[in-house]
Design an enzyme around this catalytic site. Structure first.
Site, PDB file in Angstrom:
ATOM      1  N   SER A  67     -38.291 -32.542 -93.200  1.00  0.00           N
ATOM      2  CA  SER A  67     -37.841 -33.459 -92.232  1.00  0.00           C
ATOM      3  C   SER A  67     -36.819 -34.272 -92.963  1.00  0.00           C
ATOM      4  O   SER A  67     -37.163 -34.364 -94.344  1.00  0.00           O
ATOM      5  CB  SER A  67     -38.340 -34.827 -92.025  1.00  0.00           C
ATOM      6  OG  SER A  67     -39.545 -33.931 -91.458  1.00  0.00           O
TER       7      SER A  67
ATOM      8  N   CYS B 171     -45.310 -38.601 -87.669  1.00  0.00           N
ATOM      9  CA  CYS B 171     -45.338 -37.178 -88.675  1.00  0.00           C
ATOM     10  C   CYS B 171     -45.920 -37.219 -89.484  1.00  0.00           C
ATOM     11  O   CYS B 171     -46.772 -38.718 -90.245  1.00  0.00           O
ATOM     12  CB  CYS B 171     -43.165 -37.646 -88.815  1.00  0.00           C
ATOM     13  SG  CYS B 171     -42.837 -36.303 -90.102  1.00  0.00           S
TER      14      CYS B 171
ATOM     15  N   ASP C 211     -43.675 -34.421 -85.386  1.00  0.00           N
ATOM     16  CA  ASP C 211     -43.413 -34.082 -86.182  1.00  0.00           C
ATOM     17  C   ASP C 211     -44.456 -33.314 -86.905  1.00  0.00           C
ATOM     18  O   ASP C 211     -44.281 -34.445 -88.376  1.00  0.00           O
ATOM     19  CB  ASP C 211     -41.746 -34.081 -86.549  1.00  0.00           C
ATOM     20  CG  ASP C 211     -41.258 -33.520 -87.578  1.00  0.00           C
ATOM     21  OD1 ASP C 211     -41.914 -32.512 -87.773  1.00  0.00           O
ATOM     22  OD2 ASP C 211     -40.060 -34.157 -88.280  1.00  0.00           O
TER      23      ASP C 211
ATOM     24  N   TRP D 192     -47.325 -30.509 -89.226  1.00  0.00           N
ATOM     25  CA  TRP D 192     -47.774 -30.188 -90.338  1.00  0.00           C
ATOM     26  C   TRP D 192     -49.197 -29.367 -90.549  1.00  0.00           C
ATOM     27  O   TRP D 192     -49.664 -30.572 -90.919  1.00  0.00           O
ATOM     28  CB  TRP D 192     -46.611 -29.650 -91.524  1.00  0.00           C
ATOM     29  CG  TRP D 192     -46.935 -30.648 -92.450  1.00  0.00           C
ATOM     30  CD1 TRP D 192     -47.395 -31.142 -93.657  1.00  0.00           C
ATOM     31  CD2 TRP D 192     -45.829 -32.113 -92.247  1.00  0.00           C
ATOM     32  NE1 TRP D 192     -47.470 -32.332 -93.795  1.00  0.00           N
ATOM     33  CE2 TRP D 192     -46.425 -32.532 -93.412  1.00  0.00           C
ATOM     34  CE3 TRP D 192     -44.717 -32.529 -91.198  1.00  0.00           C
ATOM     35  CZ2 TRP D 192     -45.583 -34.303 -93.768  1.00  0.00           C
ATOM     36  CZ3 TRP D 192     -43.814 -33.680 -91.575  1.00  0.00           C
ATOM     37  CH2 TRP D 192     -44.327 -33.983 -92.331  1.00  0.00           C
TER      38      TRP D 192
END
Length: 670
Positions: A450, A622, A667, A669
């Site tokens: 990012s 995020c 966003d 992961w």
């Protein structure tokens, strides 16, 4: 006489003035004829353009007639892949290769390279089958190379009667939209009239994706044999896809040295820059972000590409030189030999597994993933080279779907985290030819980060922050993250030369609200703070431009305030200047009971509910998908229940509606 002579001597001049060479009539006729000629010529030129129907007579391109092409090549199985990190493509190649064992001929195909509206014509080929290995990217999105295919599926009303298909989906259960792309393709193809000949396979990367695929694949092929009335050839030996060509006398200017597409593209850079043509960005800053330890680092790249806050930067790392050298030593090869691996299937679009000609050193350094534990198909193919029968048996067993084999692969390869070098070191009887090893190893993939800056404030540079990955495995080996170790060593000036990083920008949907007056709530512990540094910079810039900017609230976190409080000075200054309305930081290990961002959300529930329900705030998450994102979402459910008077079902629907409206973005992961 004198007068007469004089008069006669001047007479011709007078006559010439009175009687010109062309009369007015002549000039008129000349002009008329010239005009007619010009008119005829211009009319003739207008009649010459090729009429529209002529386009039909143009020779067909390979892009538009792939079904006709595979028919001529005698193929009947096409394995399309949607792949962001290479795994979907790898599975497609394995399935395509499997087809040979069943008397069929397959090909792996990137849907981006073909006209998918021709899919209906597969029905013209006897015993044909379309297999789709479709990964889901981000928040239920298609991968970059499957975007056009996804758009076509949504828009088309064509009929796919007679088309046989099956889908294997690749995803991760920790994400909100688990395997959304694979499930959509499976459902949509059926709606369009295609025939599902085998059940949708669901691969979970949070569990064991390889095991999921192997189990599905071993059930799939027998079902296909029964469906098409064919039998397996019984040939289970290795099938090579590429043949080795050694170049003993070659112009080194024609040898790839790490370029991903065009030869010498790193020497002469030409836009546009993308996945196959990355930009070599000079490193201008490389520093530690944390006060103690060595976990976090920040880099600034000098960049010529346009980006927006929330976008991702993809970087192409290289493998550790020591590991590459050790592989060469164990296999007893000259790593600087120039080679090509050429596809034995001359009609295949994929001529080489990686850019060729190149050296083994370049292939192992730039092109091949030698750090991740190898998949079962690699072990199966390499087993034939083990001289110890026990090693050979165990390697083949690990590639099977038998419970004992699965358990052995789980413990020996995955839990012990053995990469290909560790396996070669621990199985001394295994010494495969390096060209076969290079054929089997997956491609080294770009790493996505990012962007931690705003182009409004930093138009010519990109900032990223990352956690340095380094740990010791159960076998006592020190394992280092490929990309973060490589980035750490990217000094601003290295022996007088600028360090560079091959990179490109990947556009994101993670965007600030269109109306700056909308409040924003940002939740990003650890390096999840990265995109919010860009958001904060941009909100500050908007305030300087005299824009009305809504509340800007940040929830971030780290373990210890005195050790790893990332961007502490910048955040505290932004709060002081009024750019951040409220800064909430969770220091999880600074007290006996751990405190995380979700706890701070509950503490500020009244303010949050007002911002969300009354002031139309946009929420951004995020970071870690497995735990943090779920826990934060649960906290929002609870706030909606308590302050909105909702049931859990209603609260869940409320948050999902925010997602649909683009007011709850993630966003994340795993």
């Amino acid at each position: 006489m004198a007068d007469v002579e004089a008069e006669s001597s001047t007479q011709p001049e007078a006559m010439e003035e009175e009687n010109p060479l062309f009369s007015n009539l002549d000039l008129f006729l000349f002009t008329l004829i010239a005009g007619l000629i010009i008119y005829w010529f211009m009319s003739r030129k207008k009649a010459e353009p090729i009429p529209e129907f002529k386009k039909l007579d143009q020779p067909p391109t390979s892009h538009s007639v792939f079904v006709a092409a595979i028919s001529l090549q005698g193929r009947n199985i096409v394995v399309f892949y949607g792949s962001q990190t290479g795994t979907g493509e790898e599975f497609a190649n394995r399935l395509s290769k499997d087809a040979q064992r069943y008397g069929m001929k397959g090909m792996a195909a990137d849907p981006e390279e073909y006209d998918m509206s021709e899919l209906s014509r597969l029905a013209e080929i006897g015993n044909s089958l379309a297999i789709f290995c479709m990964a889901t990217y981000g928040e239920g999105d298609p991968t970059d190379n499957a975007q056009d295919f996804y758009d076509w599926l949504q828009e088309t009303d064509g009929e796919l009667d007679g088309v046989n298909y099956t889908v294997f989906a690749l995803g991760n259960k920790t994400y909100e939209h688990y395997n959304a792309m694979g499930a959509y393709v499976d459902k949509r193809l059926e709606e369009l009239g295609a025939k599902r000949v085998f059940d949708l396979g669901m691969g979970d990367d949070d569990g064991n994706l390889e095991e999921d695929f192997v189990t599905w694949r071993e059930q799939f092929w027998p079902a296909m044999c029964e469906h098409f009335g064919v039998e397996a050839s019984g040939e289970d030996s290795s099938i090579r896809q590429y043949e080795l060509k050694e170049h003993n006398d070659i112009n080194m200017n024609k040898v790839y040295t790490g370029e991903l597409g065009r030869l010498k593209s790193f020497e002469t850079q030409k836009p546009p820059f993308d996945a196959k043509n990355p930009f070599l960005a000079p490193v201008t800053v490389n520093r530690k972000l944390n006060k103690a330890g060595d976990r976090h680092l920040m880099l600034h790249f000098l960049d010529e590409m346009v980006y927006e806050s929330g976008d991702h930067v993809a970087v192409y790392p290289t493998n550790d030189t020591a590991i590459v050298n050790r592989l060469g030593q164990i296999l007893g090869v000259d790593l600087d030999s120039v080679i090509s691996l050429n596809n034995l299937d001359e009609e295949s679009n994929k001529k080489h597994p990686f850019p060729c000609p190149t050296t083994y050193r370049t292939a192992l350094t730039h092109y091949l993933d030698i750090i991740h534990p190898p998949r079962t198909n690699v072990l199966y193919e390499l087993a034939q080279y083990a001289t110890d029968p026990k090693d050979q048996e165990n390697m083949r067993k690990m590639a099977s779907s038998a419970p004992e084999g699965k358990a052995l692969y789980q413990s020996f390869v995955l839990e012990d985290n053995r990469n290909i070098l560790a396996i070669l070191e621990d199985l001394p009887s295994l010494r495969p030819p390096i060209d076969h090893l290079c054929e089997l190893m997956p491609r080294l993939q770009a790493r996505y980060y990012s962007i931690a800056s705003s182009s409004k404030v930093h138009p010519n540079s990109i900032h990223i922050c990352a956690v340095l990955v380094e740990y010791t495995t159960k076998t006592g080996r020190l394992t280092k993250g490929v990309a973060t170790t490589w980035l750490k060593n990217k000094l601003v000036a290295d022996n007088g030369h600028k360090s560079t990083v091959p990179m490109y920008i990947r556009k994101s949907q993670f965007r600030l609200p269109f109306k700056a007056s909308n409040p924003v709530i940002m939740v990003g512990p650890g390096t999840g703070i990265a995109p919010f540094m860009g958001f904060i910079q941009e909100r500050g810039w908007l305030k300087e431009q005299g824009k009305e900017v809504g509340e800007t609230v940040l929830y971030c976190g780290c373990r210890h305030k005195k050790e790893d409080y990332l961007y502490q000075e910048e955040l505290e200054e932004a709060e002081k200047m009024g750019v951040i309305t409220k800064l909430n930081v969770a220091f999880s290990r600074d007290q006996e009971q751990k405190v995380y961002v979700q706890h701070l959300l509950r503490t500020n529930k009244e303010d949050l509910w007002r911002q969300i329900h009354t002031d139309n705030a946009h929420i951004y998450i995020c970071g870690d998908a497995r735990n943090m994102a779920r826990d934060v979402q649960t906290a929002f459910y609870e706030i909606a229940e308590e302050l909105g008077g909702m049931t859990r079902t209603q609260a869940t629907d409320y948050i999902k509606k925010l997602m649909t409206k683009g007011r709850y973005s993630q966003d994340v992961w795993s």
